[in-house]
Scaffold this active site. Structure first.
Site, PDB file in Angstrom:
ATOM      1  N   ASP A 154      21.921   5.725  -2.304  1.00 33.99           N
ATOM      2  CA  ASP A 154      21.445   4.486  -1.478  1.00 33.99           C
ATOM      3  C   ASP A 154      22.061   3.266  -2.032  1.00 33.99           C
ATOM      4  O   ASP A 154      22.712   3.384  -3.160  1.00 33.99           O
ATOM      5  CB  ASP A 154      19.736   4.152  -1.802  1.00 33.99           C
ATOM      6  CG  ASP A 154      19.285   4.492  -2.968  1.00 33.99           C
ATOM      7  OD1 ASP A 154      20.181   4.609  -4.260  1.00 33.99           O
ATOM      8  OD2 ASP A 154      18.311   4.485  -3.401  1.00 33.99           O
TER       9      ASP A 154
ATOM     10  N   GLU B 224      15.366   0.176   0.258  1.00 29.51           N
ATOM     11  CA  GLU B 224      14.338  -0.822  -0.170  1.00 29.51           C
ATOM     12  C   GLU B 224      13.524  -1.310   0.810  1.00 29.51           C
ATOM     13  O   GLU B 224      12.349  -1.476   0.180  1.00 29.51           O
ATOM     14  CB  GLU B 224      15.121  -2.271  -0.787  1.00 29.51           C
ATOM     15  CG  GLU B 224      16.067  -1.825  -2.036  1.00 29.51           C
ATOM     16  CD  GLU B 224      15.197  -1.430  -3.428  1.00 29.51           C
ATOM     17  OE1 GLU B 224      13.953  -1.481  -3.504  1.00 29.51           O
ATOM     18  OE2 GLU B 224      15.964  -0.976  -4.345  1.00 29.51           O
TER      19      GLU B 224
END
Length: 363
Positions: A67, A125
């Protein structure tokens, strides 16, 4: 560029979910600098990158996902490579990207006979960027999906995972109470949304939720100090063993809110934000990974389920998946999303080597 230099550059330029434009450029430049025609590099999911290493036609790929987004946190590490803006890689995604880059270099160097798809994914997130990635790779044949997450909960050179649910299903939730405005001098003419929210919280905190965590971290309400508040919003998160269990919890919260608004003549509605399914570790991959770590005398912890949320759960719904914690603690523990969370560069080559050796075991 080596992986540590890449980490430094990424750490100085953190960007929030789906705004990772500079991050994408840095990654594209780094990958293209490898100058290897076995690596096909594309943009994905808007601000992400995918690098395909295909050496066996019509064979499935092993996905390795990193990520890439940062957080709207002001960094307080005083590191020479601290963030240059008001965001921060306070969840270690700069490390994740650097490890993935180092793995790519090793795979190219040793010419592994296995197809790999390295996904640098935006929006972990918030916004569930994994969903957008999966939409774009639905034609890609996949054997396994693998990802890691750094943490200072465990010491450096410690790896933790579990068989089955590693990370809980995570859902963002807002409960909005609606009343009626009035000058505070004529309080009885209004309907106080803050009062409704307070009554709701009193009921909420006396309610038990089995095998779950439910909490509200932010309250927003009112227009001015001398006006009865017409609207108040409670912003929270639900972590549970399944999406189905989460829906039951939301129904319970709705019942509590209904009880409050009926007594106060107000109203309410509930909005769900990002919803992440649980991260489920495949049993076969778990056993292979555990045996590999034990054989290599690497400290292994079966950590059981954590209430952390991770959109890698979308990958684990589609493919046999392995996700695991890698420990970074060498001193004081700060925890993820803390303005002083800062793993050392040493974790990059160490864990890259461990994962590379394990990937060779999967071929």
């Amino acid at each position: 560029m080596d992986a540590i230099e890449l980490r430094h550059l990424l750490h100085q330029n953190p960007e929030v979910s789906f705004r990772e434009f500079e991050t994408q450029k840095i990654l594209l430049d780094a990958l293209k600098s490898l100058n290897d025609n076995r690596l096909k590099i594309y943009k994905i999911a808007g601000t992400g990158v995918i690098a395909l290493y295909e050496v066996e036609k019509d064979k499935p790929f092993i996905i390795y996902r990193a990520d890439i987004d940062g957080l709207p946190i002001y960094e307080k590490t005083n590191w020479e490579f601290s963030s240059k803006n008001s965001n921060m890689h306070a969840c270690g995604h700069d490390i994740h990207m650097a490890i993935a880059f180092d793995l790519i270099k090793k795979i190219l160097k040793y010419n592994l006979k296995q197809n790999f798809a390295f996904i640098f994914q935006p929006g972990e997130e918030t916004g569930a960027g994994a969903r957008y990635v999966l939409d774009e790779i639905e034609q890609l044949p996949v054997k396994y999906a693998i990802a890691l997450h750094v943490t200072d909960e465990y010491d450096f050179k410690t790896i933790a995972t579990t068989n089955g649910i590693l990370f809980a299903a995570a859902t963002e939730i807002d409960i909005v109470f609606q009343g009626k405005p009035s000058h505070i001098a004529f309080y009885d003419k209004g309907i106080d949304s803050i009062k409704m929210a307070t009554f709701f919280l009193s009921k909420f905190y006396s309610t038990k939720f089995e095998n779950s965590l439910v909490g509200f971290g932010k309250i927003v309400g009112g227009n001015a100090r001398n006006i009865v508040s017409p609207e108040a919003t409670l912003m929270g998160s639900i972590r549970s063993i399944s999406v189905q269990n989460t829906e039951k919890i939301i129904n319970t919260l709705a019942q509590l809110a209904q009880e409050v608004t009926e007594k106060t003549n107000g109203s309410f509605y509930i909005e769900k934000g990002s919803q992440y399914p649980p991260v489920v570790v495949n049993k076969e991959l778990y056993e292979k990974f555990k045996d590999f770590l034990v054989e290599k005398e690497i400290n292994f912890v079966d950590c059981g389920m954590k209430f952390t949320g991770e959109d890698f759960g979308y990958f684990s719904q589609e493919f046999p998946s392995l996700m695991f914690w890698v420990g970074t603690r060498t001193g004081e523990k700060y925890g993820l999303h803390h303005p002083q969370f800062l793993p050392k560069d040493d974790v990059i080559p160490y864990y890259s080597n461990v994962i590379f050796e394990f990937l060779k075991e999967l071929i």
